[in-house]
Motif scaffolding. Structure first.
Motif, PDB file in Angstrom:
ATOM      1  N   LEU A   8      -9.249  42.700  39.222  1.00 53.55           N
ATOM      2  CA  LEU A   8      -8.713  42.938  39.017  1.00 53.55           C
ATOM      3  C   LEU A   8      -9.021  44.925  38.072  1.00 53.55           C
ATOM      4  O   LEU A   8      -9.007  45.299  38.692  1.00 53.55           O
ATOM      5  N   TYR A   9      -9.932  43.924  36.923  1.00 54.60           N
ATOM      6  CA  TYR A   9     -10.681  45.216  36.413  1.00 54.60           C
ATOM      7  C   TYR A   9     -11.403  45.686  37.119  1.00 54.60           C
ATOM      8  O   TYR A   9     -11.126  46.825  37.011  1.00 54.60           O
TER       9      TYR A   9
ATOM     10  N   GLU B 110     -11.025  57.826  41.715  1.00 51.29           N
ATOM     11  CA  GLU B 110     -11.137  59.138  41.770  1.00 51.29           C
ATOM     12  C   GLU B 110     -11.169  60.052  40.992  1.00 51.29           C
ATOM     13  O   GLU B 110     -11.146  61.002  40.969  1.00 51.29           O
TER      14      GLU B 110
ATOM     15  N   MET C 277     -11.621  46.142  40.341  1.00 46.43           N
ATOM     16  CA  MET C 277     -10.861  47.647  41.249  1.00 46.43           C
ATOM     17  C   MET C 277     -10.738  48.657  40.901  1.00 46.43           C
ATOM     18  O   MET C 277     -10.123  49.592  40.954  1.00 46.43           O
ATOM     19  N   THR C 278      -9.577  48.325  39.332  1.00 46.07           N
ATOM     20  CA  THR C 278      -9.410  49.497  38.847  1.00 46.07           C
ATOM     21  C   THR C 278     -11.095  50.444  38.229  1.00 46.07           C
ATOM     22  O   THR C 278      -9.840  51.409  38.306  1.00 46.07           O
ATOM     23  N   THR C 279     -11.096  49.698  37.911  1.00 42.49           N
ATOM     24  CA  THR C 279     -12.378  50.622  37.169  1.00 42.49           C
ATOM     25  C   THR C 279     -13.155  51.211  38.816  1.00 42.49           C
ATOM     26  O   THR C 279     -13.079  52.458  38.254  1.00 42.49           O
ATOM     27  N   GLN C 280     -13.235  50.492  39.633  1.00 42.93           N
ATOM     28  CA  GLN C 280     -14.106  51.117  40.842  1.00 42.93           C
ATOM     29  C   GLN C 280     -12.814  52.421  41.081  1.00 42.93           C
ATOM     30  O   GLN C 280     -13.421  53.626  42.005  1.00 42.93           O
ATOM     31  N   GLN C 281     -11.437  52.295  41.480  1.00 41.42           N
ATOM     32  CA  GLN C 281     -10.398  53.059  42.005  1.00 41.42           C
ATOM     33  C   GLN C 281     -11.054  54.564  41.015  1.00 41.42           C
ATOM     34  O   GLN C 281     -10.477  55.464  41.629  1.00 41.42           O
ATOM     35  N   GLY C 282     -10.759  54.190  39.530  1.00 43.12           N
ATOM     36  CA  GLY C 282     -11.307  55.104  38.814  1.00 43.12           C
ATOM     37  C   GLY C 282     -12.294  55.941  38.905  1.00 43.12           C
ATOM     38  O   GLY C 282     -11.830  56.943  38.921  1.00 43.12           O
TER      39      GLY C 282
END
Length: 73
Positions: free
Chosen positions: A46-47, A57, A49-54
């Motif tokens: 999850l971390y 973005e 995924m969120t850092t990649q998504q961040g």
């Protein structure tokens, strides 16, 4: 003499119950450790995924900001 045999029998019974309890607690501990390991893996994914998504973005936001020319130019 009979009293000593009763005490030994009682101690053997208590030891058997304690062995069983120890085995049950050990199994519970193993299950909990497996659950913790799974949760750590999920949190790590999850971390990531969120850092990649961040990054995606923020990268697109940065590109948008770079393309926009401020009105005072």
């Amino acid at each position: 003499m009979h009293d000593t045999e009763d005490r030994i029998t009682e101690l053997e019974i208590r030891l058997a119950w304690q062995d069983d309890l120890l085995d049950n607690l050990n199994q519970a501990l193993i299950r909990q450790q497996q659950q913790l390991d799974l949760m750590q893996q999920q949190l790590r994914r999850l971390y990531d995924m969120t850092t990649q998504q961040g990054q995606v973005e923020s990268g697109s936001l940065l590109a948008q900001l770079q393309q926009e020319i401020p009105p005072h130019y």
